[in-house]
Scaffold this motif. Sequence first.
Motif, PDB file in Angstrom:
ATOM      1  N   ASP A 155     -10.630   9.346  59.722  1.00 53.24           N
ATOM      2  CA  ASP A 155     -11.161   8.521  60.809  1.00 53.24           C
ATOM      3  C   ASP A 155     -10.800   9.068  62.180  1.00 53.24           C
ATOM      4  N   ASN A 156      -9.626   9.684  62.300  1.00 45.42           N
ATOM      5  CA  ASN A 156      -9.161  10.139  63.606  1.00 45.42           C
ATOM      6  C   ASN A 156      -9.367  11.632  63.849  1.00 45.42           C
ATOM      7  N   MET A 157      -9.484  12.412  62.773  1.00 41.88           N
ATOM      8  CA  MET A 157      -9.574  13.851  62.946  1.00 41.88           C
ATOM      9  C   MET A 157     -10.797  14.472  62.289  1.00 41.88           C
ATOM     10  N   GLY A 158     -11.260  13.867  61.197  1.00 43.56           N
ATOM     11  CA  GLY A 158     -12.393  14.427  60.470  1.00 43.56           C
ATOM     12  C   GLY A 158     -11.945  15.101  59.185  1.00 43.56           C
ATOM     13  N   GLU A 159     -12.876  15.295  58.263  1.00 43.31           N
ATOM     14  CA  GLU A 159     -12.547  15.852  56.952  1.00 43.31           C
ATOM     15  C   GLU A 159     -12.074  17.299  57.008  1.00 43.31           C
ATOM     16  N   GLU A 160     -12.424  18.014  58.059  1.00 42.75           N
ATOM     17  CA  GLU A 160     -11.996  19.411  58.158  1.00 42.75           C
ATOM     18  C   GLU A 160     -10.498  19.551  58.423  1.00 42.75           C
ATOM     19  N   PHE A 161      -9.831  18.414  58.694  1.00 45.95           N
ATOM     20  CA  PHE A 161      -8.396  18.449  58.964  1.00 45.95           C
ATOM     21  C   PHE A 161      -7.568  17.839  57.834  1.00 45.95           C
ATOM     22  N   LEU A 162      -8.139  17.746  56.643  1.00 49.31           N
ATOM     23  CA  LEU A 162      -7.422  17.139  55.524  1.00 49.31           C
ATOM     24  C   LEU A 162      -6.168  17.920  55.134  1.00 49.31           C
ATOM     25  N   ASP A 163      -6.131  19.209  55.468  1.00 46.85           N
ATOM     26  CA  ASP A 163      -4.961  20.005  55.101  1.00 46.85           C
ATOM     27  C   ASP A 163      -3.721  19.653  55.923  1.00 46.85           C
ATOM     28  N   ILE A 164      -3.884  18.784  56.926  1.00 45.93           N
ATOM     29  CA  ILE A 164      -2.750  18.371  57.744  1.00 45.93           C
ATOM     30  C   ILE A 164      -2.049  17.145  57.154  1.00 45.93           C
ATOM     31  N   ILE A 165      -2.617  16.560  56.096  1.00 45.97           N
ATOM     32  CA  ILE A 165      -2.064  15.336  55.509  1.00 45.97           C
ATOM     33  C   ILE A 165      -0.598  15.479  55.103  1.00 45.97           C
ATOM     34  N   PRO A 166      -0.178  16.558  54.419  1.00 43.47           N
ATOM     35  CA  PRO A 166       1.242  16.651  54.033  1.00 43.47           C
ATOM     36  C   PRO A 166       2.197  16.567  55.219  1.00 43.47           C
ATOM     37  N   PHE A 167       1.849  17.219  56.325  1.00 41.34           N
ATOM     38  CA  PHE A 167       2.718  17.169  57.504  1.00 41.34           C
ATOM     39  C   PHE A 167       2.732  15.776  58.112  1.00 41.34           C
ATOM     40  N   ILE A 168       1.557  15.194  58.298  1.00 38.69           N
ATOM     41  CA  ILE A 168       1.461  13.862  58.908  1.00 38.69           C
ATOM     42  C   ILE A 168       2.181  12.830  58.042  1.00 38.69           C
ATOM     43  N   GLY A 169       1.974  12.897  56.728  1.00 36.80           N
ATOM     44  CA  GLY A 169       2.617  11.943  55.824  1.00 36.80           C
ATOM     45  C   GLY A 169       4.130  12.085  55.834  1.00 36.80           C
ATOM     46  N   SER A 170       4.625  13.311  55.776  1.00 38.10           N
ATOM     47  CA  SER A 170       6.077  13.549  55.769  1.00 38.10           C
ATOM     48  C   SER A 170       6.710  13.080  57.073  1.00 38.10           C
ATOM     49  N   PHE A 215       5.234  19.803  68.480  1.00 36.57           N
ATOM     50  CA  PHE A 215       4.658  20.796  69.384  1.00 36.57           C
ATOM     51  C   PHE A 215       4.435  22.117  68.652  1.00 36.57           C
ATOM     52  N   TYR A 216       5.421  22.541  67.885  1.00 37.14           N
ATOM     53  CA  TYR A 216       5.294  23.782  67.125  1.00 37.14           C
ATOM     54  C   TYR A 216       4.146  23.681  66.116  1.00 37.14           C
ATOM     55  N   MET A 217       4.049  22.539  65.441  1.00 44.29           N
ATOM     56  CA  MET A 217       3.021  22.372  64.426  1.00 44.29           C
ATOM     57  C   MET A 217       1.622  22.411  65.044  1.00 44.29           C
ATOM     58  N   VAL A 218       1.468  21.814  66.215  1.00 39.69           N
ATOM     59  CA  VAL A 218       0.170  21.826  66.895  1.00 39.69           C
ATOM     60  C   VAL A 218      -0.265  23.260  67.177  1.00 39.69           C
ATOM     61  N   GLN A 219       0.660  24.066  67.703  1.00 37.72           N
ATOM     62  CA  GLN A 219       0.319  25.446  68.035  1.00 37.72           C
ATOM     63  C   GLN A 219       0.100  26.276  66.763  1.00 37.72           C
ATOM     64  N   TYR A 220       0.992  26.121  65.794  1.00 31.94           N
ATOM     65  CA  TYR A 220       0.903  26.898  64.550  1.00 31.94           C
ATOM     66  C   TYR A 220      -0.388  26.600  63.800  1.00 31.94           C
ATOM     67  N   TYR A 221      -0.732  25.308  63.713  1.00 26.54           N
ATOM     68  CA  TYR A 221      -1.936  24.922  62.971  1.00 26.54           C
ATOM     69  C   TYR A 221      -3.184  25.532  63.604  1.00 26.54           C
ATOM     70  N   THR A 222      -3.246  25.484  64.936  1.00 25.91           N
ATOM     71  CA  THR A 222      -4.412  26.021  65.639  1.00 25.91           C
ATOM     72  C   THR A 222      -4.515  27.535  65.459  1.00 25.91           C
ATOM     73  N   ILE A 223      -3.384  28.232  65.577  1.00 24.09           N
ATOM     74  CA  ILE A 223      -3.389  29.691  65.405  1.00 24.09           C
ATOM     75  C   ILE A 223      -3.782  30.068  63.984  1.00 24.09           C
ATOM     76  N   ARG A 224      -3.245  29.341  63.004  1.00 24.39           N
ATOM     77  CA  ARG A 224      -3.567  29.634  61.608  1.00 24.39           C
ATOM     78  C   ARG A 224      -5.046  29.394  61.315  1.00 24.39           C
ATOM     79  N   LYS A 225      -5.616  28.372  61.958  1.00 27.62           N
ATOM     80  CA  LYS A 225      -7.000  27.991  61.677  1.00 27.62           C
ATOM     81  C   LYS A 225      -8.012  28.887  62.383  1.00 27.62           C
TER      82      LYS A 225
END
Length: 232
Positions: A68-83, A117-127
């Motif tokens: 709802d907030n990010m879209g289905e293309e961001f489902l791989d972020i669930i483990p980080f958000i949940g933890s 902050f690190y995760m935001v930058q890392y996720y974008t670079i990886r993607k």
Amino acid sequence: MEPLEPIWSFYVGPMKIDIVPEVVMQWITIVLVAIIAIWATRNMKLRPNKKQVVVESIYTTLRKVVIDNMGEEFLDIIPFIGSLAVFLLFMNLTGLIGLPVPTKSFSVTVALALITFYMVQYYTIRKYGLKSYFGGYTFPLAIITPINILERIMLPVSLALRLFGNILAATFLVELCYEALNHIGFVAQLAIPVPLHAYFDIFDGGIQTIIFIMLTMINIKMIAEHSGHEEH
């Protein structure tokens, strides 16, 4: 509010390292969350039992929030958000059992904000890669690059100060209540603080967790989209 004394101190060269109650509570929280996670996800079956139904319901809810907030293309972020959500919520609720609340310490909230902050930058670079990541700083116009840089730097500052301020204020008010009731009698401390704990520990602790997670998701999506736009 008196500062908590270190439980144990040691030296690494000339630098003194203090082990304070907040650090111990974080270790306990990590171990407790890990034990619960391992227990809850063992022996998963095609026909779920009650435990598995609860686990799947939590995952389904979290998945829906991310979609709802990010879209289905961001489902791989669930483990980080949940933890992050579970870890933060557990720490915010430790005041219910009379233990130190780690998130009332600015060093703890800064650490959590820097991880985000690190995760935001890392996720974008990886993607999208480094080129698109740095290109995202110029979106939508190169002239506002300084504003985009400042915006990203202010993310951990905002997250740390917001969480620290709210949790510290809530903890301080509850402690003031106990000090005032101490002059009345022990019996008064058993019943009167219950509504305060319900609001400041459960409600406010839950709200601060939600705000922290929502801002994290929004920033990941926003920065990733800026870099993705640059890629195209």
